[in-house]
Design a protein around this motif. Structure first.
Motif, PDB file in Angstrom:
ATOM      1  N   ILE A 164       0.856  -1.193   0.000  1.00  0.00           N
ATOM      2  CA  ILE A 164       0.000   0.000   0.000  1.00  0.00           C
ATOM      3  C   ILE A 164       0.890   1.240   0.000  1.00  0.00           C
ATOM      4  O   ILE A 164       1.851   1.323   0.772  1.00  0.00           O
ATOM      5  N   ASP A 165       0.569   2.195  -0.852  1.00  0.00           N
ATOM      6  CA  ASP A 165       1.316   3.453  -0.920  1.00  0.00           C
ATOM      7  C   ASP A 165       0.642   4.481  -0.008  1.00  0.00           C
ATOM      8  O   ASP A 165      -0.438   4.992  -0.340  1.00  0.00           O
ATOM      9  N   PRO A 166       1.240   4.807   1.148  1.00  0.00           N
ATOM     10  CA  PRO A 166       0.610   5.750   2.080  1.00  0.00           C
ATOM     11  C   PRO A 166       0.366   7.130   1.471  1.00  0.00           C
ATOM     12  O   PRO A 166      -0.629   7.788   1.813  1.00  0.00           O
ATOM     13  N   ARG A 167       1.236   7.575   0.580  1.00  0.00           N
ATOM     14  CA  ARG A 167       1.056   8.896  -0.034  1.00  0.00           C
ATOM     15  C   ARG A 167      -0.176   8.921  -0.933  1.00  0.00           C
ATOM     16  O   ARG A 167      -0.894   9.920  -0.989  1.00  0.00           O
ATOM     17  N   ARG A 168      -0.432   7.814  -1.609  1.00  0.00           N
ATOM     18  CA  ARG A 168      -1.622   7.733  -2.450  1.00  0.00           C
ATOM     19  C   ARG A 168      -2.885   7.764  -1.589  1.00  0.00           C
ATOM     20  O   ARG A 168      -3.868   8.436  -1.932  1.00  0.00           O
ATOM     21  N   GLU A 169      -2.852   7.045  -0.473  1.00  0.00           N
ATOM     22  CA  GLU A 169      -4.016   7.044   0.420  1.00  0.00           C
ATOM     23  C   GLU A 169      -4.220   8.425   1.041  1.00  0.00           C
ATOM     24  O   GLU A 169      -5.350   8.870   1.221  1.00  0.00           O
ATOM     25  N   GLN A 170      -3.123   9.109   1.345  1.00  0.00           N
ATOM     26  CA  GLN A 170      -3.203  10.476   1.866  1.00  0.00           C
ATOM     27  C   GLN A 170      -3.841  11.391   0.821  1.00  0.00           C
ATOM     28  O   GLN A 170      -4.675  12.240   1.148  1.00  0.00           O
ATOM     29  N   LEU A 171      -3.483  11.207  -0.430  1.00  0.00           N
ATOM     30  CA  LEU A 171      -4.044  12.023  -1.504  1.00  0.00           C
ATOM     31  C   LEU A 171      -5.540  11.762  -1.658  1.00  0.00           C
ATOM     32  O   LEU A 171      -6.332  12.706  -1.851  1.00  0.00           O
ATOM     33  N   ILE A 172      -5.953  10.504  -1.548  1.00  0.00           N
ATOM     34  CA  ILE A 172      -7.376  10.169  -1.625  1.00  0.00           C
ATOM     35  C   ILE A 172      -8.151  10.849  -0.504  1.00  0.00           C
ATOM     36  O   ILE A 172      -9.242  11.385  -0.708  1.00  0.00           O
ATOM     37  N   LEU A 173      -7.553  10.856   0.690  1.00  0.00           N
ATOM     38  CA  LEU A 173      -8.189  11.532   1.830  1.00  0.00           C
ATOM     39  C   LEU A 173      -8.341  13.027   1.585  1.00  0.00           C
ATOM     40  O   LEU A 173      -9.395  13.615   1.840  1.00  0.00           O
ATOM     41  N   THR A 174      -7.283  13.641   1.084  1.00  0.00           N
ATOM     42  CA  THR A 174      -7.322  15.090   0.877  1.00  0.00           C
ATOM     43  C   THR A 174      -8.310  15.468  -0.226  1.00  0.00           C
ATOM     44  O   THR A 174      -9.008  16.477  -0.122  1.00  0.00           O
ATOM     45  N   LEU A 175      -8.397  14.655  -1.276  1.00  0.00           N
ATOM     46  CA  LEU A 175      -9.361  14.920  -2.342  1.00  0.00           C
ATOM     47  C   LEU A 175     -10.795  14.750  -1.836  1.00  0.00           C
ATOM     48  O   LEU A 175     -11.686  15.531  -2.176  1.00  0.00           O
ATOM     49  N   SER A 176     -11.008  13.732  -1.001  1.00  0.00           N
ATOM     50  CA  SER A 176     -12.338  13.528  -0.399  1.00  0.00           C
ATOM     51  C   SER A 176     -12.703  14.708   0.489  1.00  0.00           C
ATOM     52  O   SER A 176     -13.859  15.154   0.516  1.00  0.00           O
ATOM     53  N   LEU A 177     -11.715  15.210   1.201  1.00  0.00           N
ATOM     54  CA  LEU A 177     -11.935  16.357   2.072  1.00  0.00           C
ATOM     55  C   LEU A 177     -12.358  17.584   1.259  1.00  0.00           C
ATOM     56  O   LEU A 177     -13.243  18.343   1.664  1.00  0.00           O
ATOM     57  N   ALA A 178     -11.745  17.756   0.099  1.00  0.00           N
ATOM     58  CA  ALA A 178     -12.094  18.876  -0.773  1.00  0.00           C
ATOM     59  C   ALA A 178     -13.549  18.777  -1.235  1.00  0.00           C
ATOM     60  O   ALA A 178     -14.269  19.782  -1.303  1.00  0.00           O
ATOM     61  N   VAL A 179     -13.991  17.552  -1.554  1.00  0.00           N
ATOM     62  CA  VAL A 179     -15.383  17.350  -1.979  1.00  0.00           C
ATOM     63  C   VAL A 179     -16.342  17.682  -0.840  1.00  0.00           C
ATOM     64  O   VAL A 179     -17.370  18.348  -1.045  1.00  0.00           O
ATOM     65  N   VAL A 180     -16.021  17.240   0.374  1.00  0.00           N
ATOM     66  CA  VAL A 180     -16.883  17.522   1.526  1.00  0.00           C
ATOM     67  C   VAL A 180     -16.961  19.022   1.787  1.00  0.00           C
ATOM     68  O   VAL A 180     -18.038  19.560   2.083  1.00  0.00           O
ATOM     69  N   VAL A 181     -15.842  19.715   1.672  1.00  0.00           N
ATOM     70  CA  VAL A 181     -15.837  21.173   1.854  1.00  0.00           C
ATOM     71  C   VAL A 181     -16.762  21.831   0.835  1.00  0.00           C
ATOM     72  O   VAL A 181     -17.552  22.719   1.177  1.00  0.00           O
ATOM     73  N   ALA A 182     -16.697  21.378  -0.410  1.00  0.00           N
ATOM     74  CA  ALA A 182     -17.522  21.971  -1.463  1.00  0.00           C
ATOM     75  C   ALA A 182     -19.013  21.747  -1.214  1.00  0.00           C
ATOM     76  O   ALA A 182     -19.827  22.665  -1.388  1.00  0.00           O
ATOM     77  N   VAL A 183     -19.392  20.542  -0.783  1.00  0.00           N
ATOM     78  CA  VAL A 183     -20.818  20.272  -0.588  1.00  0.00           C
ATOM     79  C   VAL A 183     -21.337  20.843   0.726  1.00  0.00           C
ATOM     80  O   VAL A 183     -22.537  21.111   0.864  1.00  0.00           O
ATOM     81  N   ALA A 184     -20.444  21.049   1.701  1.00  0.00           N
ATOM     82  CA  ALA A 184     -20.875  21.559   3.013  1.00  0.00           C
ATOM     83  C   ALA A 184     -20.961  23.079   3.066  1.00  0.00           C
ATOM     84  O   ALA A 184     -21.486  23.638   4.024  1.00  0.00           O
ATOM     85  N   LEU A 185     -20.450  23.759   2.037  1.00  0.00           N
ATOM     86  CA  LEU A 185     -20.408  25.231   2.039  1.00  0.00           C
ATOM     87  C   LEU A 185     -21.775  25.839   2.302  1.00  0.00           C
ATOM     88  O   LEU A 185     -21.918  26.765   3.095  1.00  0.00           O
ATOM     89  N   LYS A 186     -22.787  25.309   1.648  1.00  0.00           N
ATOM     90  CA  LYS A 186     -24.140  25.870   1.770  1.00  0.00           C
ATOM     91  C   LYS A 186     -24.742  25.584   3.138  1.00  0.00           C
ATOM     92  O   LYS A 186     -25.589  26.335   3.621  1.00  0.00           O
ATOM     93  N   VAL A 187     -24.298  24.509   3.778  1.00  0.00           N
ATOM     94  CA  VAL A 187     -24.915  24.075   5.028  1.00  0.00           C
ATOM     95  C   VAL A 187     -24.354  24.803   6.243  1.00  0.00           C
ATOM     96  O   VAL A 187     -25.100  25.358   7.052  1.00  0.00           O
ATOM     97  N   VAL A 188     -23.032  24.808   6.393  1.00  0.00           N
ATOM     98  CA  VAL A 188     -22.439  25.412   7.592  1.00  0.00           C
ATOM     99  C   VAL A 188     -21.433  26.521   7.289  1.00  0.00           C
ATOM    100  O   VAL A 188     -20.961  27.198   8.209  1.00  0.00           O
ATOM    101  N   GLY A 189     -21.078  26.734   6.022  1.00  0.00           N
ATOM    102  CA  GLY A 189     -20.140  27.808   5.703  1.00  0.00           C
ATOM    103  C   GLY A 189     -18.695  27.411   5.932  1.00  0.00           C
ATOM    104  O   GLY A 189     -18.398  26.428   6.616  1.00  0.00           O
ATOM    105  N   VAL A 190     -17.794  28.211   5.372  1.00  0.00           N
ATOM    106  CA  VAL A 190     -16.372  27.837   5.400  1.00  0.00           C
ATOM    107  C   VAL A 190     -15.761  27.858   6.803  1.00  0.00           C
ATOM    108  O   VAL A 190     -14.830  27.106   7.080  1.00  0.00           O
ATOM    109  N   LEU A 191     -16.276  28.706   7.684  1.00  0.00           N
ATOM    110  CA  LEU A 191     -15.662  28.820   9.009  1.00  0.00           C
ATOM    111  C   LEU A 191     -16.076  27.695   9.958  1.00  0.00           C
ATOM    112  O   LEU A 191     -15.472  27.519  11.009  1.00  0.00           O
ATOM    113  N   LEU A 192     -17.103  26.931   9.577  1.00  0.00           N
ATOM    114  CA  LEU A 192     -17.619  25.905  10.485  1.00  0.00           C
ATOM    115  C   LEU A 192     -17.507  24.485   9.918  1.00  0.00           C
ATOM    116  O   LEU A 192     -17.850  23.528  10.594  1.00  0.00           O
ATOM    117  N   ILE A 193     -17.027  24.370   8.678  1.00  0.00           N
ATOM    118  CA  ILE A 193     -16.937  23.038   8.060  1.00  0.00           C
ATOM    119  C   ILE A 193     -16.009  22.128   8.856  1.00  0.00           C
ATOM    120  O   ILE A 193     -16.333  20.963   9.118  1.00  0.00           O
TER     121      ILE A 193
END
Length: 276
Positions: A164-193
């Motif tokens: 398993i490549d830990p850097r690849r898994e780290q990248l998957i996590l960070t990309l998933s985090l970006a998606v959650v930030v984008a979809v959560a913007l309308k719900v709680v805003g950038v300061l509360l995500i």
């Protein structure tokens, strides 16, 4: 149609974000990535500004900037900068540039507070489709990579030994985090995500025997916080996003207190058993 009720749409949007944030929030807690989540969320304001300037979808702009932020931080990690310093510089720089860029947008009335603290009551049917689509993507990705992500989180040497490549898994996590930030913007805003990512997972941790149980309990706490916060905001006429996070923080405090009392009781029982 039931979706014509704005409160129903708000509730569904909040539950969608809570379900997406729960498993990801667990990895944020385990990997101590709290500041990374905050930095990605702060970058979202720059995405909002660019979307307004280019007259494109807010969601698309936020997603692109959040993904770029995640990729840049992943690439610069270990290149001579301390991670907390790098995240601090990028988070506050992105937020500052975003706020300055928004001020230059002319001819458009901007409710900056809605982007900073969320505007869940204004969620439309298209927003709802985007939120649940993003949530489904993140949950599916977490489910697919769960064992690999867990292994690389627990022990990088074990991950390498398992192919398993830990850097690849780290990248998957960070990309998933970006998606959650984008979809959560309308719900709680950038300061509360970041709070919605962290607090339910942290509240679930003392009562979870397995990683899977922690993710499920975090999802339940996040959902309860969202629905309860929405109802409380309706009753008391308070800002919805901050009310949701305040309820989550209250549940975390109660969880911490219960865990402390349980530990104290178990120690007392062990001490009493030792005397006998």
């Amino acid at each position: 149609m039931i979706l014509d009720d704005f409160l129903v749409r708000a509730a569904l949007a909040g539950v969608g974000v809570a379900l997406a944030a729960a498993p990801l929030g667990c990895f944020v807690v385990w990997r101590r990535m709290a500041f990374f989540g905050d930095a990605t969320a702060h970058a979202a304001i720059l995405g909002v500004a660019l979307s307004l300037v280019l007259s494109t979808s807010i969601f698309a702009g936020v997603l692109v900037v959040s993904l770029l932020m995640a990729l840049i931080v992943s690439l610069l990690n270990g290149k001579g900068y301390a991670m907390d310093t790098l995240l601090g510089v990028m988070a506050h720089s992105a937020l500052a540039f975003g706020l300055v860029a928004v001020s230059f947008v002319s001819g458009i009335r901007i409710d900056l507070m809605a982007y900073l603290f969320g505007d869940i009551l204004a969620v439309g049917k298209v927003d709802l489709a985007i939120i649940w689509g993003g949530a489904a993507l993140v949950v599916a990705l977490m489910g697919w990579r769960w064992s690999r992500l867990l292994t690389s989180t627990l022990n990088t040497d074990l991950a390498h030994a398992s192919g398993i490549d830990p850097r690849r898994e780290q990248l998957i996590l960070t990309l998933s985090l970006a998606v959650v930030v984008a979809v959560a913007l309308k719900v709680v805003g950038v300061l509360l995500i970041a709070a919605l990512l962290l607090i339910p997972a942290a509240a679930a941790r003392p009562f979870s025997r397995t990683p899977e149980a922690m993710a499920l309990l975090a999802a339940a706490i996040g959902t309860a916080s969202t629905l309860g916060g929405l109802q409380a905001a309706y009753w008391f006429d308070t800002p919805t996003g901050p009310t949701i996070v305040s309820l989550a923080a209250t549940l975390f405090a109660l969880s911490s207190l219960a865990a402390h009392l349980r530990l104290k009781a178990s120690r007392a029982l062990a001490s009493a058993g030792g005397r006998h």
